[in-house]
Design an enzyme around this catalytic site. Sequence first.
Site, PDB file in Angstrom:
ATOM      1  N   ASP A 166      42.349   0.651  -1.414  1.00 24.70           N
ATOM      2  CA  ASP A 166      41.290   1.053  -2.340  1.00 24.70           C
ATOM      3  C   ASP A 166      40.403   2.085  -1.684  1.00 24.70           C
ATOM      4  O   ASP A 166      39.999   1.928  -0.531  1.00 24.70           O
ATOM      5  CB  ASP A 166      40.445  -0.152  -2.745  1.00 24.70           C
ATOM      6  CG  ASP A 166      41.167  -1.015  -3.757  1.00 24.70           C
ATOM      7  OD1 ASP A 166      41.829  -0.434  -4.644  1.00 24.70           O
ATOM      8  OD2 ASP A 166      41.089  -2.243  -3.646  1.00 24.70           O
ATOM      9  N   SER A 225      55.345 -17.270   2.889  1.00 25.56           N
ATOM     10  CA  SER A 225      54.527 -16.484   3.819  1.00 25.56           C
ATOM     11  C   SER A 225      53.059 -16.835   3.652  1.00 25.56           C
ATOM     12  O   SER A 225      52.627 -17.269   2.576  1.00 25.56           O
ATOM     13  CB  SER A 225      54.754 -14.986   3.583  1.00 25.56           C
ATOM     14  OG  SER A 225      54.717 -14.691   2.205  1.00 25.56           O
ATOM     15  N   GLU A 256      49.181 -15.341   4.248  1.00 23.84           N
ATOM     16  CA  GLU A 256      48.389 -14.131   4.498  1.00 23.84           C
ATOM     17  C   GLU A 256      47.094 -14.463   5.236  1.00 23.84           C
ATOM     18  O   GLU A 256      46.380 -15.390   4.880  1.00 23.84           O
ATOM     19  CB  GLU A 256      48.083 -13.442   3.165  1.00 23.84           C
ATOM     20  CG  GLU A 256      47.334 -12.127   3.344  1.00 23.84           C
ATOM     21  CD  GLU A 256      47.203 -11.349   2.053  1.00 23.84           C
ATOM     22  OE1 GLU A 256      48.231 -11.121   1.375  1.00 23.84           O
ATOM     23  OE2 GLU A 256      46.073 -10.969   1.712  1.00 23.84           O
ATOM     24  N   PHE A 300      37.025 -13.737  -7.056  1.00 23.56           N
ATOM     25  CA  PHE A 300      38.335 -13.170  -6.710  1.00 23.56           C
ATOM     26  C   PHE A 300      39.052 -12.687  -7.975  1.00 23.56           C
ATOM     27  O   PHE A 300      39.617 -11.597  -8.006  1.00 23.56           O
ATOM     28  CB  PHE A 300      39.219 -14.217  -6.023  1.00 23.56           C
ATOM     29  CG  PHE A 300      38.869 -14.484  -4.578  1.00 23.56           C
ATOM     30  CD1 PHE A 300      38.634 -13.441  -3.695  1.00 23.56           C
ATOM     31  CD2 PHE A 300      38.796 -15.783  -4.102  1.00 23.56           C
ATOM     32  CE1 PHE A 300      38.322 -13.691  -2.364  1.00 23.56           C
ATOM     33  CE2 PHE A 300      38.478 -16.041  -2.773  1.00 23.56           C
ATOM     34  CZ  PHE A 300      38.237 -14.995  -1.910  1.00 23.56           C
ATOM     35  N   HIS A 349      53.821 -16.698  -1.601  1.00 24.60           N
ATOM     36  CA  HIS A 349      52.982 -16.016  -0.606  1.00 24.60           C
ATOM     37  C   HIS A 349      51.574 -16.583  -0.779  1.00 24.60           C
ATOM     38  O   HIS A 349      50.947 -16.404  -1.827  1.00 24.60           O
ATOM     39  CB  HIS A 349      52.998 -14.506  -0.877  1.00 24.60           C
ATOM     40  CG  HIS A 349      52.127 -13.700   0.043  1.00 24.60           C
ATOM     41  ND1 HIS A 349      52.451 -13.459   1.363  1.00 24.60           N
ATOM     42  CD2 HIS A 349      50.942 -13.062  -0.163  1.00 24.60           C
ATOM     43  CE1 HIS A 349      51.514 -12.711   1.920  1.00 24.60           C
ATOM     44  NE2 HIS A 349      50.588 -12.456   1.022  1.00 24.60           N
TER      45      HIS A 349
HETATM   46  P1  FAD Z   1      49.886   1.650  -6.050  1.00 22.43           P
HETATM   47  O1  FAD Z   1      51.175   0.983  -6.271  1.00 22.43           O
HETATM   48  O2  FAD Z   1      49.885   3.048  -5.522  1.00 22.43           O
HETATM   49  O3  FAD Z   1      49.114   1.631  -7.451  1.00 22.43           O
HETATM   50  C1  FAD Z   1      47.724   1.878  -7.516  1.00 22.43           C
HETATM   51  C2  FAD Z   1      47.326   2.295  -8.924  1.00 22.43           C
HETATM   52  O4  FAD Z   1      47.770   3.634  -9.177  1.00 22.43           O
HETATM   53  C3  FAD Z   1      47.939   1.470 -10.049  1.00 22.43           C
HETATM   54  O5  FAD Z   1      46.997   1.424 -11.089  1.00 22.43           O
HETATM   55  C4  FAD Z   1      49.164   2.261 -10.460  1.00 22.43           C
HETATM   56  O6  FAD Z   1      49.527   2.025 -11.820  1.00 22.43           O
HETATM   57  C5  FAD Z   1      48.689   3.682 -10.249  1.00 22.43           C
HETATM   58  N1  FAD Z   1      49.743   4.616  -9.818  1.00 22.43           N
HETATM   59  C6  FAD Z   1      50.721   4.369  -8.907  1.00 22.43           C
HETATM   60  N2  FAD Z   1      51.485   5.471  -8.733  1.00 22.43           N
HETATM   61  C7  FAD Z   1      50.968   6.410  -9.547  1.00 22.43           C
HETATM   62  C8  FAD Z   1      51.295   7.775  -9.821  1.00 22.43           C
HETATM   63  N3  FAD Z   1      52.324   8.384  -9.203  1.00 22.43           N
HETATM   64  N4  FAD Z   1      50.538   8.467 -10.721  1.00 22.43           N
HETATM   65  C9  FAD Z   1      49.492   7.870 -11.341  1.00 22.43           C
HETATM   66  N5  FAD Z   1      49.140   6.570 -11.116  1.00 22.43           N
HETATM   67  C10 FAD Z   1      49.854   5.881 -10.236  1.00 22.43           C
HETATM   68  N6  FAD Z   1      44.134  -3.773  -0.018  1.00 22.43           N
HETATM   69  C11 FAD Z   1      43.688  -3.451   1.229  1.00 22.43           C
HETATM   70  O7  FAD Z   1      42.799  -2.600   1.347  1.00 22.43           O
HETATM   71  N7  FAD Z   1      44.224  -4.036   2.346  1.00 22.43           N
HETATM   72  C12 FAD Z   1      45.204  -4.962   2.279  1.00 22.43           C
HETATM   73  O8  FAD Z   1      45.653  -5.474   3.312  1.00 22.43           O
HETATM   74  C13 FAD Z   1      45.696  -5.341   0.981  1.00 22.43           C
HETATM   75  N8  FAD Z   1      46.695  -6.244   0.857  1.00 22.43           N
HETATM   76  C14 FAD Z   1      47.196  -6.534  -0.380  1.00 22.43           C
HETATM   77  C15 FAD Z   1      48.262  -7.415  -0.498  1.00 22.43           C
HETATM   78  C16 FAD Z   1      48.805  -7.726  -1.734  1.00 22.43           C
HETATM   79  C17 FAD Z   1      49.973  -8.685  -1.833  1.00 22.43           C
HETATM   80  C18 FAD Z   1      48.243  -7.145  -2.917  1.00 22.43           C
HETATM   81  C19 FAD Z   1      48.799  -7.486  -4.272  1.00 22.43           C
HETATM   82  C20 FAD Z   1      47.181  -6.248  -2.812  1.00 22.43           C
HETATM   83  C21 FAD Z   1      46.638  -5.921  -1.558  1.00 22.43           C
HETATM   84  N9  FAD Z   1      45.599  -5.019  -1.405  1.00 22.43           N
HETATM   85  C22 FAD Z   1      45.126  -4.698  -0.150  1.00 22.43           C
HETATM   86  C23 FAD Z   1      44.961  -4.420  -2.581  1.00 22.43           C
HETATM   87  C24 FAD Z   1      45.575  -3.049  -2.935  1.00 22.43           C
HETATM   88  O9  FAD Z   1      45.424  -2.141  -1.879  1.00 22.43           O
HETATM   89  C25 FAD Z   1      44.863  -2.529  -4.169  1.00 22.43           C
HETATM   90  O10 FAD Z   1      45.179  -3.331  -5.284  1.00 22.43           O
HETATM   91  C26 FAD Z   1      45.079  -1.059  -4.474  1.00 22.43           C
HETATM   92  O11 FAD Z   1      44.144  -0.660  -5.479  1.00 22.43           O
HETATM   93  C27 FAD Z   1      46.463  -0.731  -5.021  1.00 22.43           C
HETATM   94  O12 FAD Z   1      47.410  -0.750  -4.033  1.00 22.43           O
HETATM   95  P2  FAD Z   1      48.963  -0.602  -4.424  1.00 22.43           P
HETATM   96  O13 FAD Z   1      49.699  -0.535  -3.171  1.00 22.43           O
HETATM   97  O14 FAD Z   1      49.332  -1.608  -5.425  1.00 22.43           O
HETATM   98  O15 FAD Z   1      48.904   0.850  -5.125  1.00 22.43           O
END
Ligand code: FAD
Length: 305
Positions: A115, A21, A23, A225, A275
């Site tokens: 974020d 894929s 991005e 990055f 990816h």
């Molecule tokens: P989560 O899985 O929710 O985790 C976030 C943090 O919270 C982690 O530290 C985790 O350990 C902690 N956590 C999770 N669940 C809990 C809980 N129940 N209680 C306490 N702590 C918890 N960002 C953007 O803004 N736009 C994008 O399009 C984008 N695309 C991305 C694509 C990829 C492939 C990746 C790897 C990242 C991308 N990001 C994007 C960045 C991402 O949004 C950030 O890294 C964000 O801080 C975490 O998202 P997540 O979905 O991993 O969060």
Amino acid sequence: MTTDPVASRLPPPASRLLTFSFELFPPRTPEGVAKLPLVVGQLAEVRPDYFSVTYGAGGSNQDGTYETVVRVVEQTGVEAAPHLTCVGSTRASIAALLERYREAGVRRIVALRGDLPATAMSASAPGEFHYANELVSFIRETHGDAFEIEVAAYPEMHPQASGPEQDFEHFRRKVEAGADGALTQLFYNADAYLDFVDRCGRAGLDIPVVPGIMPITGYQNIVRFCSSCGADLPRWVRLRLEELQDNKPALLDFGLDVATRLCERLLQAGAPGLHFYTINQAEPTLRLWRNLGLPVTVPAPAMAG
Ligand code: FAD
């Protein structure tokens, strides 16, 4: 005997399909908008399994993601998957967006927390979602299996996590909530990925974890990055890039070698695909693609009307 150049490098698992894929991000300037169809057209020539389009990163908005997804599919006939972040959103706004994507024929979502602005980083963050597992559950509750759901994985730990074990437990929650697969944060340390995949195996998390690969095109940008997402840039790589920063062709060649060796090692070890973080540039990803011996002349399907 196989004629597939990738398969010839891989161990011989029975009938394995690799997923590739690319991005993209929604362009934010008129020049970026004008350039994207050319970039997408070049990338589409190698027929990736899908494009993904970021959301919210760097200030892009929901409409930019939607429009880019629709345009990419119209232009190329290749599937496009929107990223969807949930933090700061309401259930109603996420539900409306999911409906819009479903009507547009989208079948895959990259489900993320996103974020918060630094000023809002607290447990009392606004919105009805706090973590990505809640978004995955919500999509499953409201749309069943209509979408394939990819989530983010962090082989070197999410930078805000309190520790690797807790971070892994949070990853497990996303899988148990219904994720079909994961895409990793960029990394240059293959062992971190292999260890993460081992942990998934031991924990019984049976989903493909596809490595996120960032081609190396400059010293400053790669350092930035890596530092922003907590990825380890090996010292020897950083030093070589620093030394080569005023010699772009040599830097690109070295970066290509590093990324190629990384991808080869991952594929040989059984990674289920790659990816690529293209940063809306075709050539760095395609150079890596060709260097890996991935297929370059797959005919494009006939486009509708
Ligand atoms: P989560 O899985 O929710 O985790 C976030 C943090 O919270 C982690 O530290 C985790 O350990 C902690 N956590 C999770 N669940 C809990 C809980 N129940 N209680 C306490 N702590 C918890 N960002 C953007 O803004 N736009 C994008 O399009 C984008 N695309 C991305 C694509 C990829 C492939 C990746 C790897 C990242 C991308 N990001 C994007 C960045 C991402 O949004 C950030 O890294 C964000 O801080 C975490 O998202 P997540 O979905 O991993 O969060």
